[in-house]
Every structure is written in C-alpha cells, then in structure tokens.
Design a protein around this motif. Structure first.
Motif, PDB file in Angstrom:
ATOM      1  N   SER A 297     -15.678 -11.037 -29.874  1.00  0.00           N
ATOM      2  CA  SER A 297     -14.660 -12.049 -29.569  1.00  0.00           C
ATOM      3  C   SER A 297     -13.351 -11.758 -30.286  1.00  0.00           C
ATOM      4  O   SER A 297     -12.308 -12.272 -29.889  1.00  0.00           O
ATOM      5  CB  SER A 297     -15.157 -13.460 -29.863  1.00  0.00           C
ATOM      6  OG  SER A 297     -15.647 -13.574 -31.154  1.00  0.00           O
ATOM      7  N   ALA A 298     -13.388 -10.940 -31.314  1.00  0.00           N
ATOM      8  CA  ALA A 298     -12.131 -10.553 -31.965  1.00  0.00           C
ATOM      9  C   ALA A 298     -12.337  -9.273 -32.762  1.00  0.00           C
ATOM     10  O   ALA A 298     -13.441  -8.985 -33.225  1.00  0.00           O
ATOM     11  CB  ALA A 298     -11.631 -11.663 -32.879  1.00  0.00           C
TER      12      ALA A 298
ATOM     13  N   ASP B 121     -20.376 -12.544 -30.897  1.00  0.00           N
ATOM     14  CA  ASP B 121     -21.300 -13.623 -30.599  1.00  0.00           C
ATOM     15  C   ASP B 121     -22.291 -13.154 -29.556  1.00  0.00           C
ATOM     16  O   ASP B 121     -21.990 -12.292 -28.737  1.00  0.00           O
ATOM     17  CB  ASP B 121     -20.573 -14.890 -30.129  1.00  0.00           C
ATOM     18  CG  ASP B 121     -19.892 -14.718 -28.793  1.00  0.00           C
ATOM     19  OD1 ASP B 121     -20.511 -15.057 -27.765  1.00  0.00           O
ATOM     20  OD2 ASP B 121     -18.747 -14.243 -28.766  1.00  0.00           O
TER      21      ASP B 121
ATOM     22  N   ARG C  41     -12.673  -5.544 -39.190  1.00  0.00           N
ATOM     23  CA  ARG C  41     -13.549  -6.695 -39.043  1.00  0.00           C
ATOM     24  C   ARG C  41     -13.657  -7.058 -37.570  1.00  0.00           C
ATOM     25  O   ARG C  41     -12.674  -6.993 -36.836  1.00  0.00           O
ATOM     26  CB  ARG C  41     -12.942  -7.872 -39.814  1.00  0.00           C
ATOM     27  CG  ARG C  41     -13.835  -9.037 -40.051  1.00  0.00           C
ATOM     28  CD  ARG C  41     -13.259  -9.903 -41.177  1.00  0.00           C
ATOM     29  NE  ARG C  41     -11.939 -10.397 -40.858  1.00  0.00           N
ATOM     30  CZ  ARG C  41     -11.719 -11.502 -40.135  1.00  0.00           C
ATOM     31  NH1 ARG C  41     -12.726 -12.214 -39.660  1.00  0.00           N
ATOM     32  NH2 ARG C  41     -10.488 -11.897 -39.888  1.00  0.00           N
TER      33      ARG C  41
ATOM     34  N   LEU D  40     -15.419 -10.102 -34.954  1.00  0.00           N
ATOM     35  CA  LEU D  40     -16.210 -11.307 -34.750  1.00  0.00           C
ATOM     36  C   LEU D  40     -17.017 -11.082 -33.483  1.00  0.00           C
ATOM     37  O   LEU D  40     -16.474 -10.638 -32.472  1.00  0.00           O
ATOM     38  CB  LEU D  40     -15.304 -12.527 -34.598  1.00  0.00           C
ATOM     39  CG  LEU D  40     -14.524 -12.885 -35.865  1.00  0.00           C
ATOM     40  CD1 LEU D  40     -13.445 -13.905 -35.556  1.00  0.00           C
ATOM     41  CD2 LEU D  40     -15.473 -13.417 -36.930  1.00  0.00           C
TER      42      LEU D  40
ATOM     43  N   SER E 125     -13.032 -17.937 -36.473  1.00  0.00           N
ATOM     44  CA  SER E 125     -14.340 -17.288 -36.562  1.00  0.00           C
ATOM     45  C   SER E 125     -15.351 -17.857 -35.578  1.00  0.00           C
ATOM     46  O   SER E 125     -16.347 -17.223 -35.293  1.00  0.00           O
ATOM     47  CB  SER E 125     -14.877 -17.375 -37.980  1.00  0.00           C
ATOM     48  OG  SER E 125     -15.091 -18.714 -38.329  1.00  0.00           O
ATOM     49  N   LEU E 126     -15.119 -19.058 -35.065  1.00  0.00           N
ATOM     50  CA  LEU E 126     -16.125 -19.631 -34.168  1.00  0.00           C
ATOM     51  C   LEU E 126     -15.591 -19.819 -32.754  1.00  0.00           C
ATOM     52  O   LEU E 126     -16.211 -20.478 -31.933  1.00  0.00           O
ATOM     53  CB  LEU E 126     -16.637 -20.955 -34.739  1.00  0.00           C
ATOM     54  CG  LEU E 126     -17.348 -20.781 -36.091  1.00  0.00           C
ATOM     55  CD1 LEU E 126     -17.657 -22.121 -36.711  1.00  0.00           C
ATOM     56  CD2 LEU E 126     -18.618 -19.953 -35.947  1.00  0.00           C
ATOM     57  N   LYS E 127     -14.427 -19.234 -32.484  1.00  0.00           N
ATOM     58  CA  LYS E 127     -13.864 -19.343 -31.142  1.00  0.00           C
ATOM     59  C   LYS E 127     -14.403 -18.172 -30.329  1.00  0.00           C
ATOM     60  O   LYS E 127     -13.904 -17.059 -30.412  1.00  0.00           O
ATOM     61  CB  LYS E 127     -12.341 -19.288 -31.241  1.00  0.00           C
ATOM     62  CG  LYS E 127     -11.634 -19.649 -29.956  1.00  0.00           C
ATOM     63  CD  LYS E 127     -10.131 -19.637 -30.165  1.00  0.00           C
ATOM     64  CE  LYS E 127      -9.409 -19.642 -28.834  1.00  0.00           C
ATOM     65  NZ  LYS E 127      -8.033 -19.168 -28.969  1.00  0.00           N
ATOM     66  N   THR E 128     -15.449 -18.438 -29.586  1.00  0.00           N
ATOM     67  CA  THR E 128     -16.123 -17.343 -28.900  1.00  0.00           C
ATOM     68  C   THR E 128     -15.504 -17.128 -27.532  1.00  0.00           C
ATOM     69  O   THR E 128     -15.749 -17.881 -26.602  1.00  0.00           O
ATOM     70  CB  THR E 128     -17.617 -17.664 -28.764  1.00  0.00           C
ATOM     71  OG1 THR E 128     -17.750 -18.949 -28.183  1.00  0.00           O
ATOM     72  CG2 THR E 128     -18.287 -17.670 -30.122  1.00  0.00           C
TER      73      THR E 128
ATOM     74  N   ALA F  51      -8.792 -13.079 -34.773  1.00  0.00           N
ATOM     75  CA  ALA F  51      -9.751 -12.778 -35.839  1.00  0.00           C
ATOM     76  C   ALA F  51      -9.798 -13.868 -36.903  1.00  0.00           C
ATOM     77  O   ALA F  51     -10.669 -13.867 -37.753  1.00  0.00           O
ATOM     78  CB  ALA F  51      -9.423 -11.432 -36.473  1.00  0.00           C
ATOM     79  N   ARG F  52      -8.849 -14.827 -36.849  1.00  0.00           N
ATOM     80  CA  ARG F  52      -8.898 -15.920 -37.829  1.00  0.00           C
ATOM     81  C   ARG F  52      -9.809 -17.047 -37.354  1.00  0.00           C
ATOM     82  O   ARG F  52     -10.251 -17.867 -38.137  1.00  0.00           O
ATOM     83  CB  ARG F  52      -7.492 -16.485 -38.061  1.00  0.00           C
ATOM     84  CG  ARG F  52      -6.551 -15.509 -38.759  1.00  0.00           C
ATOM     85  CD  ARG F  52      -5.117 -15.901 -38.478  1.00  0.00           C
ATOM     86  NE  ARG F  52      -4.925 -16.021 -37.027  1.00  0.00           N
ATOM     87  CZ  ARG F  52      -3.815 -16.437 -36.439  1.00  0.00           C
ATOM     88  NH1 ARG F  52      -2.781 -16.787 -37.161  1.00  0.00           N
ATOM     89  NH2 ARG F  52      -3.718 -16.500 -35.120  1.00  0.00           N
TER      90      ARG F  52
END
Lengths: 441, 441
Positions: free
Chosen positions: B289-290, B313, B309, B311, A299-302, A296-297
């Motif tokens: 993704s998370a 995509d 929360r 994440l 944010s753009l690692k899909t 969750a840290r």
C-alpha cells in the motif's frame, strides 16, 4: 612560507566563513560575492567582474598578472550546503570555531577553505615579488545545487577562461593521510521511472484482481539487476574502456580498507563488490535514490497505489553518454515487458579525466612528493563523485587537477564540517610551491 | 409502507447528515451521538446508553421491545470519511442535496443512510402496532479508522448484545442493479517491512560498493511473488478452504464484467487474474500500500538511501490467521536471504462468514426476491473488504447479513457520495418486510 602566518591569515579572513551562503539565500550570496570581489581587488586583480547574463547566482571572474606566461585557472564555489541537522552541530555552523587542531564550520572544507588557501598564496606572492604564474579565478555559487549554469558561462567566456591548467576545488587526504591529486570526475545522470496502473488509488480489497503500481515498478526495476546487483541493461557497459596499466597502477596504489570504510560510513551490509577500488574509479552504477508509492505515513490506509515513482542515478565513467545510458535503461525495461514504465531524463554530465602524461600534472605529483613525502601521494584518476568538470576538460581543453585542503575527517555536507589546520597549512605551502615550479616548467 | 413517506422522513431527518462526524472531530462526534440518542429515545427505546469505558468515540447502545421473542442486532457507525478533495464535490458535502433521483453528501451512503432507513422502519412499526421483533442497536464512531475498540466493547457487553441475528451496514446493489445480501467479510492484516543498510544515507558515488536499502527492499519484496503476481510464501494458502458447491454457485451468480470493472475503476492494466469473482470472495492478497525510500521530492539529490520501508496488507479469507500470515511472510523473507528485512505487525482481523443454511439468512434471500425480483438478488459470501465482523460472528455467534441502501454508483469514500433515492426507498421497504417475516419464522 610560514605556517603560523598561514593560520593567522585564515583567522583574519574568517568573515567569509560566517556568511551563510547557501545557493538559495540571495542576501548571503550577495554578501559572499561582495566579500570575494573586494578581496580579489585588494590583492591586485587586473580585473574582477561578475557574470550574471546566463542566469543563476553570479559567477565571479578575476584575473591576476604573473611573472611567467603560464596561466592557471582556479575553479571554486562560494555556495555551501545548508547547515541542517542543527542539533548535531557542536558549534554554530556559521561561527567558525578554532580548536587546537581544527577549524569547524559549514563550508570550511567545501569549499571556502580552498579559496582562502588560494587567496593566501596570492597574498604571499604579491608580497614576494609577484605571482609566479598568471592566475584566473572562476568562482560560482551553485555547485551544491548541481552547477546548472557553469557550462553556459564557460561556453560564453572561453576566451577569458583560456589557461594552461585548471586547478579544481576539493582535493583530499585519504584515510591513511595520503595526499590525493584527483585528475577527473565521474559523470552522473539522474532520471525518473514512473508507472501508473489506474486512474486513482484503489481500495486494497481490489488487490485481488487490480494491478498495483508499487509492485509493478518494483518488478520493473528489479528486472534491471541480477539478485547480486550486477546491472543487466544491454549496452550499458559498451564504450567503457579498460584502464591502461599506468592507470591500473594508480588504482592499485589507492588506500582502501573495507573494514575502515564500512566503519566510517556505517555500512550495515557487506560490500557489493570484490573490487571496490576499481569500481570507485571505473565502475558505473545504477542507483535508486528515492522510491515513493502510496502514503507511507498512513500505516493503516490500505490502498492499491495507482502511481509509483523512483528517482535513479547512474555514476558514469569515460565512454558513457548520459542521454544514451538513460535510453538504454528505457529500452531494456521495454524489452523486459515494462514498456508502461515511463522514463524521464532529468540531468546529466559525462565523466572526464585529465591526461596523466601532461607535464603539469606530473609536476603536481612530484612537488607533492617533496612536500608530503615520497610514499604519501596518490594519483586518483577521477573522483567517484561528479562535478561540472566537462566544460573545462572538453571545451577549454585544460588538464585539471583537484588539490586542496580537505582531509578524510572533514565531514563535508554533514554536521561539524571541519578543516584539519595542519592539512590546511600544508596544502597552502604545497600550492605555493607548485605555482612557483609551474612557472619554471 | 409508502415510498413518499420514506422520502419525506429522510428529508426531515437530514440534520443528521449535516453533522461532519469524522472520527477525529470531537465536537461533531458529540453532536452525532446526541442526535442519535435523542432519536432512539423519541422512538421509544427501552434503553439508549453510551459506552465509553473502553476508550475511543462513544458507542451508542439502544434496545427496543418487540412483539416476538426474536432479537435483531443492528450494527451501524456514525463516523464518516473526511470530505477531502473538496474541489471535486459538486455540492457542500455536509449540506445534503436532493436532486430528482439522488441525495448527495458525505456519509449519506456510508453509513448514515442505513441508520436513517432503519430508524424509519422503527418509526413505521411504532406507529403500526409495535416492532415485530426485538431490536438492538450498536452504533460506533470509529469504523472509518479501523474500529479499534469494537472488539473490546463486544467482549464487555456480550449479554446486552445477545441476539438471534446481526444486520450489518453496507449492503449494496451491484452494477447490474442486483440487490446484494452480503454474509461476511474478508479479513485484513497490515504490516510493515523495513530495511536499513547503513547508519545514514550515503552520497550516491558510493553506490559502486555500498548496498542500497531501496534496492534491497525491492529485491526482498520481489522474492515473495512470481513475475505474474502469484504469492510465493510457503504456507500462505494453507487453511484456505475450497468453496462448497453451494458457495461456488453464489460466486458464479455474481455479476462481474471485466470491461465495466476496468472502466469504472479506471484500471490501466489488464486484470491480474482469470477468476476475478473467485478471488474477490476467496482469494487472499499480498498488497503493497505504500513504499518509501530517500526523498522523492528532491529529484537531483543523489543519495544511496540507508532506509527503505513498505506498508503491506493482506486481505484474508476464512482459515487464515492474521498473525500467522505475517509470520509466514517474515519466515519466507528469511529463507530467501532477506533476514535483515524487519517485519512489524500493525493490525489485523480474521475473515468471517455466516452459515448460509441459517433460516434467517435464507429468509433474507426469499424476501429480497419478493421485493427486488426473482433474478435480481445475489448472495455474496463475504465482501472483498473488511470490517469488525469477527466479534459478532465468533463471540456473539450471530449469523450476519449486510443489507442496506447503497448502490453501485454511491461513491463511498469519494467526492459526491450519494444515495439513489429509489434504492433507499426500496431497501427500507425490504427491511420492514424482512423484520415482519422474521417474527413469524
């Protein structure tokens, strides 16, 4: 019993409050154990020993002679919550600070204040002809980490712990300043739900055909509740007993103002129930305490997470067995098509309540009415939280009351934990009077 | 063009493969930029400059004269994925290791091998009468972190980048060893969904009446899909165009064996679709993704989490706008009663495809059939993943093909990333032939 003297004794014993006795701090644990043992001895204990043979932090057991045959067993704990969120503390958590009305510091309310109040009552009676009842203490050092060893110690020391009544830690004043006599605890069971959908996380371009552990866990858990939050697990409520009219009356007498509660706890959403008092006492829960999948840290690692995990807990009421409840959840998931979600039992304890008809409990109520006022006492069937009460209720077969020094503003487990001095003084007077009248029961 | 010579040139240029040029390693980035710039100059670039004015790691731009008017723009990147999971590497990731059939090392396939292959083709033609076409290179250093600056550099340097065709990195051989010519990329949009139900986490005894952020987020997200995974967001598929018969034919010609795919990716669950090839090319996704709520490491800390929360995509197909898609999700949540779930747009890029009728693309296919065999070439409308193709397709208005040195076993982004030497050699011959025939088109 003079209020000023009670306050003076509190001030004189504050060395105990300065010990940062978090369960995981061995040096502080040793210090706390030494301090308590020395106090017990100086107050004339016929024995004060440390139990260590079952592992964990030492349990201090002490015994005091009394002028009657009745025996009261006090349960306390010397460990405290860590003083985290240090920046929010307005004073050093382990430098107890007295203001005109309050004492502020970590552990002052949970649960060191209770022990100091009890020691003060002992001291008073030792100076006034001896204790009216026999007194035993069991003071453990792992309450804040789930009391993992209490059941074993109770099992091993049933004889030494034999008594007529158990006085627990952690009574309270409610938000309308009513004195609460709490007669039991809900149970709690913690378990984990975990699902794996692939050998490793996948690039999220594969989300078009590959299953996702986060989605799968989310769907699985969602299948256990209605959209309005009702638990939909077959058999979950089996065994839960309706309250008797007398019990129901104690529930109705409880204070509960939804507006105040929402404000005090900072609840952003409406309450999930129209019967908050009933569910606080007799409503089991199915709570998600943590969720994790992916990173969750980042944010753009899909990615398509291959694993997802939830920690859950159920607060239990009398009639529910911790292991059975977790089995029911696992079975329901399987029936709902989520047999791949692995359920792992972590830790559990059944609920327990004292018999309200016990004369010692009835006396606790009557004396409280004398001290606090006819309308200012509430019987609480059980606290909404848990605690290791079962071995005392079921194995030692003791009626159990939680009476103590806390009040609604005590902020236990939080920064600026505090005792209202007036509540501390009054609870000490109350306890002293209660012991005196117990002797004559 | 001799295969041995191609291999020899690869071995002689392995200094480039030894540079650990992860985007976040400034020293290695400087080294990689210097190495490439020097190579461009020694190969006779008419210019080789570094663009830095828009921020980020330097972009290297180079230009080479050619014997025809046609101009080919190559896109490459010198940054590589970190070589994590070191214990799983069977050799030092930055000490490229040649075996009889493979070259193993971080970045050898993604994307340093492509650049070395292209430099080898340049060298060949410089030694054989000059390049058949004009050549430009744009080599960036932030592809593995989402190419945040590429669009700005393309915008600022449209004139320098003008060309007839863009040859991208990252072609592939599929699992049946067919050579893939990939003509576009899906888009992707990342966003966050967050919900807060209380000012702070609550003791889980309050779960009986207090709402729980984890449950709330889980219900909200669940409302966006059917139980079988169909996306239920109004308007989500609007604008998505059905494939033309010609496009559909390329999809049908793709290799896709569900058993092999499940085995290769280690998928534990059945595929989520009956049409994996179609959705790989033209199916948008809604991926988690998370997920995070509470503290998943504290297995016995029973709280009601106040915040949760996710994440998410979406992989996008032509006709979908990244911002609009996120708005649609937010609107759907609101309609479903979850207006308190906050949606935050993070980053996005639209999908893009080349026109398959472009004669340069048709030629790429014909030449590939000559080199690889009549039946061993596949046109892929777009990769299932993304990449910063939009500025090249939309702004520079270039047809774009991804052709390169990778094969199905290349393990990009993973330990033991590798190049099959035969695939590298053949792709180099193919590129050389393609450039030669492009000149005569």
């Amino acid at each position: 019993m003079d209020s000023n003297w009670i306050l003076q004794r509190l001030q004189e014993q504050q060395a105990y409050l300065e010990i940062p006795s978090v369960a995981g701090n061995p040096a502080a644990v040793t210090q706390a154990v030494a301090w308590i043992s020395a106090r017990f001895q100086s107050l004339g204990a016929t024995q004060a020993v440390q139990w260590t043979e079952k592992g964990g932090n030492p349990v201090i057991f002490a015994e005091f002679a009394g002028n009657s045959a009745r025996t009261v067993l006090f349960y306390n704990h010397y460990d405290v919550q860590p003083a985290n969120l240090l920046s929010e503390w307005r004073s050093d958590p382990f430098k107890p600070k007295f203001t005109a009305d309050y004492l502020i510091g970590r552990g002052v309310a949970d649960d060191k204040g209770d022990l100091l109040s009890r020691l003060t009552v002992l001291e008073y009676w030792q100076n006034h002809g001896g204790l009216p009842v026999k007194v035993k203490f069991m003071v453990e050092g792992e309450e804040e980490i789930g009391s993992p060893h209490v059941a074993s110690y109770v099992q091993a020391h049933q004889k030494e712990l034999a008594a007529d009544l158990c006085i627990w830690e952690g009574g309270n004043r409610d938000e309308a300043d009513n004195f609460e006599i709490i007669c039991g605890a809900k149970g709690v069971v913690s378990f984990q739900a975990q699902v794996q959908t692939a050998a490793q996380d996948l690039h999220s371009s594969l989300a078009c055909y590959a299953d996702n552990a986060a989605w799968r866990l989310l769907q699985a858990l969602n299948s256990l509740r209605s959209t309005t939050g009702e638990i939909q697990v077959d058999g979950f409520f089996e065994g839960v007993q309706a309250l008797t009219p007398a019990e129901e009356a104690t529930v109705q007498a409880m204070e509960f103002d939804p507006i105040t509660v929402r404000k005090n706890y900072g609840l952003w959403r409406p309450l999930m129930t129209k019967n908050p008092k009933e569910v606080l006492i007799n409503g089991p829960t199915l709570n998600i305490s943590a969720l994790t999948a992916g990173d969750a840290r980042a944010s753009l690692k899909t990615v398509v997470p291959s694993q997802a995990r939830a920690l859950l807990d159920c607060r239990l009421v009398p009639g529910q067995d911790p292991h059975h409840v977790v089995q029911l959840v696992a079975r329901q998931l399987e029936r709902n098509g989520y047999g791949d979600v692995e359920i792992q039992y972590l830790q559990g304890e059944a609920a327990g309540r004292s018999d309200l008809n016990d004369p010692q409990i009835q006396l606790s109520y009557q004396i409280a009415q004398q001290i606090y006022g006819q309308q200012k006492v509430r019987i609480i069937l059980n606290m909404a939280g848990g605690g290791p009460v079962t071995p005392f209720l079921k194995q030692l077969k003791l009626p159990l009351v939680m009476i103590g020094v806390r009040s609604a503003e005590s902020k236990i487990h939080a920064p600026n934990e505090n005792l209202r001095l007036q509540a501390y003084q009054q609870a000490t007077v109350y306890l002293s009077t209660y012991l005196e009248t117990l002797a004559r029961l």
